[in-house]
Motif scaffolding. Structure first.
Motif, mmCIF file in Angstrom:
data_model
loop_
_atom_site.group_PDB
_atom_site.id
_atom_site.type_symbol
_atom_site.label_atom_id
_atom_site.label_comp_id
_atom_site.label_asym_id
_atom_site.label_seq_id
_atom_site.Cartn_x
_atom_site.Cartn_y
_atom_site.Cartn_z
ATOM 1 N N ALA A 145 -22.996 34.869 -11.423
ATOM 2 C CA ALA A 145 -23.605 34.658 -10.108
ATOM 3 C C ALA A 145 -24.293 35.936 -9.626
ATOM 4 O O ALA A 145 -25.373 35.896 -9.029
ATOM 5 C CB ALA A 145 -22.552 34.210 -9.106
ATOM 6 N N ALA A 146 -23.658 37.081 -9.905
ATOM 7 C CA ALA A 146 -24.253 38.363 -9.516
ATOM 8 C C ALA A 146 -25.508 38.643 -10.331
ATOM 9 O O ALA A 146 -26.516 39.132 -9.805
ATOM 10 C CB ALA A 146 -23.240 39.486 -9.695
ATOM 11 N N TRP A 147 -25.464 38.342 -11.625
ATOM 12 C CA TRP A 147 -26.653 38.524 -12.463
ATOM 13 C C TRP A 147 -27.810 37.659 -11.958
ATOM 14 O O TRP A 147 -28.959 38.106 -11.893
ATOM 15 C CB TRP A 147 -26.331 38.161 -13.916
ATOM 16 C CG TRP A 147 -25.648 39.237 -14.704
ATOM 17 C CD1 TRP A 147 -24.355 39.247 -15.135
ATOM 18 C CD2 TRP A 147 -26.229 40.465 -15.163
ATOM 19 N NE1 TRP A 147 -24.075 40.397 -15.832
ATOM 20 C CE2 TRP A 147 -25.218 41.168 -15.871
ATOM 21 C CE3 TRP A 147 -27.483 41.049 -15.046
ATOM 22 C CZ2 TRP A 147 -25.430 42.411 -16.456
ATOM 23 C CZ3 TRP A 147 -27.701 42.291 -15.635
ATOM 24 C CH2 TRP A 147 -26.689 42.959 -16.321
ATOM 25 N N ASP A 148 -27.497 36.413 -11.623
ATOM 26 C CA ASP A 148 -28.539 35.501 -11.147
ATOM 27 C C ASP A 148 -29.163 36.020 -9.849
ATOM 28 O O ASP A 148 -30.390 35.997 -9.679
ATOM 29 C CB ASP A 148 -27.941 34.111 -10.931
ATOM 30 C CG ASP A 148 -28.999 33.079 -10.571
ATOM 31 O OD1 ASP A 148 -29.779 32.698 -11.458
ATOM 32 O OD2 ASP A 148 -29.043 32.672 -9.399
ATOM 33 N N MET A 149 -28.320 36.503 -8.950
ATOM 34 C CA MET A 149 -28.833 37.046 -7.691
ATOM 35 C C MET A 149 -29.638 38.318 -7.941
ATOM 36 O O MET A 149 -30.652 38.566 -7.280
ATOM 37 C CB MET A 149 -27.673 37.323 -6.733
ATOM 38 C CG MET A 149 -28.106 37.477 -5.281
ATOM 39 S SD MET A 149 -26.734 37.918 -4.175
ATOM 40 C CE MET A 149 -25.614 36.562 -4.478
ATOM 41 N N LEU A 150 -29.205 39.124 -8.906
ATOM 42 C CA LEU A 150 -29.928 40.352 -9.244
ATOM 43 C C LEU A 150 -31.330 40.023 -9.755
ATOM 44 O O LEU A 150 -32.319 40.647 -9.357
ATOM 45 C CB LEU A 150 -29.150 41.146 -10.299
ATOM 46 C CG LEU A 150 -29.808 42.433 -10.813
ATOM 47 C CD1 LEU A 150 -30.033 43.419 -9.668
ATOM 48 C CD2 LEU A 150 -28.955 43.063 -11.912
ATOM 49 N N GLY A 151 -31.417 39.018 -10.630
ATOM 50 C CA GLY A 151 -32.730 38.600 -11.119
ATOM 51 C C GLY A 151 -33.624 38.117 -9.995
ATOM 52 O O GLY A 151 -34.822 38.429 -9.954
ATOM 53 N N SER A 152 -33.045 37.373 -9.052
ATOM 54 C CA SER A 152 -33.822 36.873 -7.913
ATOM 55 C C SER A 152 -34.307 38.017 -7.027
ATOM 56 O O SER A 152 -35.422 37.978 -6.497
ATOM 57 C CB SER A 152 -32.972 35.901 -7.086
ATOM 58 O OG SER A 152 -32.608 34.772 -7.858
ATOM 59 N N ALA A 153 -33.468 39.054 -6.868
ATOM 60 C CA ALA A 153 -33.868 40.214 -6.060
ATOM 61 C C ALA A 153 -35.015 40.961 -6.732
ATOM 62 O O ALA A 153 -35.974 41.378 -6.074
ATOM 63 C CB ALA A 153 -32.673 41.135 -5.852
#
Length: 424
Positions: A105-113
């Motif tokens: 979930a953190a990786w996905d949010m990082l990619g979105s950022a």
């Protein structure tokens, strides 16, 4: 039995080897058989499945050691994303994945950022990692496709987006992005087909259908067929809910299409889209002004078609008005008609101040949009407002009934000077 500490469940140390964990599992299963203690057996089973898998064990160890800190950073990252402080979010999320490399979930949010910061290369690398580690998660393929589309790698983008569509055929987003990829290569047939798949993909009308309809209107404009967008706009407006945020978003999308239509010289359709945008965001003064201007542009072109046949308006004013309208709209016709307008300016001297005044009043009354776009001309030259010199005695080389030399100088110089200043 401590259900939350898997090492305690199996009664092994944190440094236990894979063999030690396996032996401990078989020992605990005998103590908590599925027949006599199904709940205890399930706890033992979950502990073993977690600690016997190196990736799951690493994830569990990180959460166990830094769970409180990770949750705190994640909460702060979510807040930063909501406030569009993407640099802050990136810093926090990088800390999370450093402690827990399997916090997807953190990786996905990082990619979105990264994507929001337009760091498409970094975003692509994040989503490529997620696709490799979780190949059956549709959103990872969708986000990877979006990054590749921004990087103009159309073939790779289509591959990722098709996979997202295969995994979630009811999701309109992969279809919309696939349409954009084909629009980039001007494959209009494929672009339209994917948008038609997007509309109603989940069996109900929602904001994704609104986006698909707006994209469809955009596609028709880009392919040079703006006449087909009006009914699409009507349908799209009906989908929008009453939610203020949704209506502001809708206003933005309608205004964007309106601008494209205006650029494509589809002024009537542009006026319709800007009018919708203004209705959706009634407190946006800039949108109201744009909607008004676009409506004036649309009406002025239609009024010109009638003006050229109006006998109540003296002939020289007609090409001058056309020049002012075309110039205000930035049309190439302004350059073509400018010499005609300049000749017409000279011919104004053959008409009396009364005729000019009556003509201007007729234009103001019957063709208000044309008058508005030509108002600078009428004001600065003072034509038709009683500002010209009184009529003088006609000389032998001036046709009977025309204005004499003094008035010709005032009118001719004023009009030609004004037209000369125009850089339309």
């Amino acid at each position: 039995m401590n259900q939350t500490d898997y090492y305690a469940v199996l009664d092994v140390s944190e440094q236990a080897t894979a063999d030690e964990i396996k032996r401990a599992y078989f020992r605990k299963v005998r103590e908590h058989s599925p027949e006599e203690d199904p709940t205890g057996f399930q706890i033992v089973r979950t502990a073993y499945e977690t600690l016997s898998d190196p990736q799951k064990r690493s994830d569990y160890d990180a959460t166990r050691a830094f769970g409180g800190q990770i949750r705190e950073w994640m909460d702060e990252a979510v807040e930063a994303m909501e406030d569009e402080e993407f640099d802050t979010a990136i810093d926090l999320l990088k800390r999370v994945v450093a402690l827990n490399p399997h916090a997807y979930a953190a990786w996905d949010m990082l990619g979105s950022a990264y994507f929001a910061e337009e760091e498409y290369g970094n975003a692509r690398r994040v989503f490529l990692k997620l696709v490799q580690e979780q190949p059956d998660v549709a959103s990872h393929h969708l986000h990877l496709g979006a990054c590749l589309l921004e990087e103009e790698d159309l073939a790779a983008a289509r591959s990722a987006l098709r996979r997202a569509h295969e995994l979630q055929p009811y999701n309109a987003q992969p279809c919309i992005l696939l349409s954009r990829s084909y629009r980039e290569s001007q494959d209009w047939e494929q672009a339209i087909q994917w948008l038609e798949r997007a509309i109603g993909a989940d069996g109900k009308e929602d904001m994704f259908d609104f986006d698909a309809l707006v994209e469809l209107a955009t596609t028709y404009v880009l392919m040079g067929d703006p006449d087909r967008v009006h009914h699409i706009g009507i349908r799209a407006e009906k989908i929008l809910p009453a939610d203020p945020d949704a209506r502001r978003y809708g206003a933005h999308r309608f205004a964007a299409v309106g601008a494209m239509l205006h650029q494509a010289r589809a002024f009537q359709a542009a006026a319709a889209f800007f009018a919708v945008a203004s209705r959706l965001a009634p407190h946006d003064a800039q949108l109201r002004e744009i909607a008004h201007d676009t409506d004036v542009h649309s009406r002025a072109l239609r009024e010109l078609d009638r003006l050229v046949h109006d006998r109540e308006v003296v002939e020289p004013l007609k090409p001058i008005c056309a020049y002012m309208v075309y110039g205000n709209l930035g049309l190439d016709e302004a350059k073509e008609i400018k010499p005609v307008a300049e000749r017409a300016a000279r011919d104004l001297s053959y008409h009396t101040p009364f005729d000019l005044q009556q003509s201007v009043r007729a234009i103001e009354r019957k063709y208000p949009a044309v008058y508005e776009l030509a108002s600078d001309f009428f004001r600065e030259t003072n034509i038709g407002r009683g500002g010209t010199a009184p009529r003088q005695q006609a000389s032998s080389d001036v046709p009977d009934g025309c204005i004499g030399c003094g008035c010709w100088i005032l009118i001719g110089i004023a009009v030609l000077a004004f037209l000369g200043q125009c850089n339309h």
